[in-house]
Design a protein around this motif. Structure first.
Motif, mmCIF file in Angstrom:
data_model
loop_
_atom_site.group_PDB
_atom_site.id
_atom_site.type_symbol
_atom_site.label_atom_id
_atom_site.label_comp_id
_atom_site.label_asym_id
_atom_site.label_seq_id
_atom_site.Cartn_x
_atom_site.Cartn_y
_atom_site.Cartn_z
ATOM 1 N N UNK A 62 -16.016 13.689 3.547
ATOM 2 C CA UNK A 62 -16.552 13.648 4.910
ATOM 3 C C UNK A 62 -17.399 14.881 5.222
ATOM 4 N N UNK A 63 -17.147 15.982 4.571
ATOM 5 C CA UNK A 63 -17.844 17.227 4.898
ATOM 6 C C UNK A 63 -18.841 17.666 3.835
ATOM 7 N N UNK A 64 -18.804 17.047 2.657
ATOM 8 C CA UNK A 64 -19.671 17.448 1.548
ATOM 9 C C UNK A 64 -20.471 16.233 1.073
ATOM 10 N N UNK A 66 -23.440 17.521 -3.484
ATOM 11 C CA UNK A 66 -22.390 17.813 -4.458
ATOM 12 C C UNK A 66 -22.881 17.515 -5.872
ATOM 13 N N UNK A 67 -23.593 16.408 -6.035
ATOM 14 C CA UNK A 67 -24.128 16.058 -7.349
ATOM 15 C C UNK A 67 -25.108 17.117 -7.839
ATOM 16 N N UNK A 68 -25.958 17.603 -6.940
ATOM 17 C CA UNK A 68 -26.888 18.669 -7.328
ATOM 18 C C UNK A 68 -26.123 19.905 -7.799
ATOM 19 N N UNK A 69 -25.050 20.241 -7.097
ATOM 20 C CA UNK A 69 -24.232 21.389 -7.491
ATOM 21 C C UNK A 69 -23.567 21.143 -8.830
ATOM 22 N N UNK A 116 -24.045 23.474 -12.221
ATOM 23 C CA UNK A 116 -22.915 24.095 -12.922
ATOM 24 C C UNK A 116 -22.826 23.580 -14.355
ATOM 25 N N UNK A 117 -22.977 22.289 -14.520
ATOM 26 C CA UNK A 117 -22.856 21.687 -15.855
ATOM 27 C C UNK A 117 -23.925 22.219 -16.799
ATOM 28 N N UNK A 118 -25.119 22.502 -16.278
ATOM 29 C CA UNK A 118 -26.194 23.019 -17.129
ATOM 30 C C UNK A 118 -25.832 24.398 -17.686
ATOM 31 N N UNK A 142 -22.550 8.098 -8.982
ATOM 32 C CA UNK A 142 -23.110 7.344 -10.111
ATOM 33 C C UNK A 142 -24.632 7.402 -10.088
ATOM 34 N N UNK A 143 -25.196 7.122 -8.923
ATOM 35 C CA UNK A 143 -26.655 7.094 -8.795
ATOM 36 C C UNK A 143 -27.261 8.470 -9.084
ATOM 37 N N UNK A 144 -26.510 9.523 -8.780
ATOM 38 C CA UNK A 144 -26.996 10.882 -8.993
ATOM 39 C C UNK A 144 -26.672 11.413 -10.387
ATOM 40 N N UNK A 145 -26.069 10.574 -11.231
ATOM 41 C CA UNK A 145 -25.859 10.957 -12.624
ATOM 42 C C UNK A 145 -24.644 11.807 -12.898
ATOM 43 N N UNK A 146 -23.659 11.820 -11.992
ATOM 44 C CA UNK A 146 -22.406 12.534 -12.260
ATOM 45 C C UNK A 146 -21.499 11.597 -13.060
ATOM 46 N N UNK A 147 -21.204 11.915 -14.309
ATOM 47 C CA UNK A 147 -20.496 10.957 -15.159
ATOM 48 C C UNK A 147 -19.040 10.769 -14.748
#
Length: 277
Positions: free
Chosen positions: A67-69, A74-77, A81-83, A119-124
């Motif tokens: 609700x707040x994020x 979040x996906x961009x973050x 981080x993953x990179x 999913x749409x933003x590519x977070x597996x």
């Protein structure tokens, strides 16, 4: 990349309560994952500084509040981080509480939509997990994420959750602890934390499903309830209670120390936990 190396034991703490120095010490003590509670903001500001502190320790959110994020932020973050730290960050998300979120609507539908956006933003799927208590959300965690992050539960809940999740889904059990052999004082410490959740119907409903009575879950909580949810005693006694989750089917235990000097508690527990691993 699939999260590897969560290990058996980690530490749950408010997301701003860890420091890089603490992360290094906890890694040396054998706590392989840091769990960031308290609804971290969408930009996940502390994750990278903690990951930088060690070579192998994992960091996970428990949980980002849907609700707040916003999911896109979040996906961009996550991708940022993953990179930098491939495979060392697990994104835990959850629906929060209707008592605290003015925009709250049907949580299950909102979780599905949020996962769709991830999913749409590519977070597996294998890099995210879901706060889950009841059967329906546990099934969603099994089907749409790497696993489930139950909170404020008992080994009996862990056993039931494992039956729903099956063998191949991650199951992380959280348990509060206070390293104190004075029973009355330890229960007061436990009530100081557990009492907050006894005003939240999702937790109370889950505790009732586990067999706790109306008297047990009425604030400030019965001794029976507090003893189950906030383990206390010697380090060995606490370790025995924590590892009951492993016996019941958990893959990992997120330990939440309630003591003011939380590092002292974890130092004392480290040897005992190692003996029970």
């Amino acid at each position: 990349m699939t999260i590897q190396g969560l290990g058996r034991f980690g530490v749950w703490r408010y997301y701003a309560g860890f420091t890089p120095e603490h992360a290094r010490e906890l890694a040396g003590l054998g706590y392989s994952t840091l769990w960031l509670g308290g609804s971290p903001p969408a930009d996940l500001p502390v994750v990278e500084s903690l990951l930088e502190a060690t070579e192998t320790q994992r960091v996970a959110t428990s949980i980002v509040n849907i609700w707040s994020a916003p999911a896109k932020q979040v996906a961009d973050s996550f991708h940022r981080i993953e990179a930098r730290f491939p495979g060392r960050f697990l994104l835990g998300v959850g629906a929060g509480h209707p008592e605290h979120d003015s925009a709250f609507r049907k949580p299950y539908d909102a979780l599905v939509e949020y996962l769709d956006e991830l999913d749409e933003a590519g977070v597996p799927k294998e890099s995210r997990a879901l706060a889950a208590l009841g059967p329906r959300v546990l099934e969603l965690a099994r089907d749409r994420t790497a696993g489930a992050l139950p909170y404020l539960t008992t080994p009996e809940h862990t056993r039931r959750a494992r039956e729903i999740l099956g063998e191949d889904t991650l199951l992380v059990a959280e348990n509060k602890v206070t390293l104190d052999t004075d029973v009355d004082r330890a229960r007061r410490t436990g009530r100081g934390s557990v009492g907050f959740y006894l005003d939240l119907r999702n937790y109370v409903s889950n505790l009732r499903r586990l067999g706790f009575t109306e008297e047990d879950v009425t604030k400030p909580g019965s001794d029976r309830l507090i003893d189950a949810l906030a383990l206390h005693g010697t380090a060995d006694e606490i370790a025995t209670g924590l590892t009951a989750h492993l016996t019941a089917g958990a893959d990992h235990i997120a330990i939440q120390p309630l003591d003011e000097d939380y590092l002292a508690t974890l130092r004392a527990l480290a040897t005992a936990m190692g003996a029970h691993a």
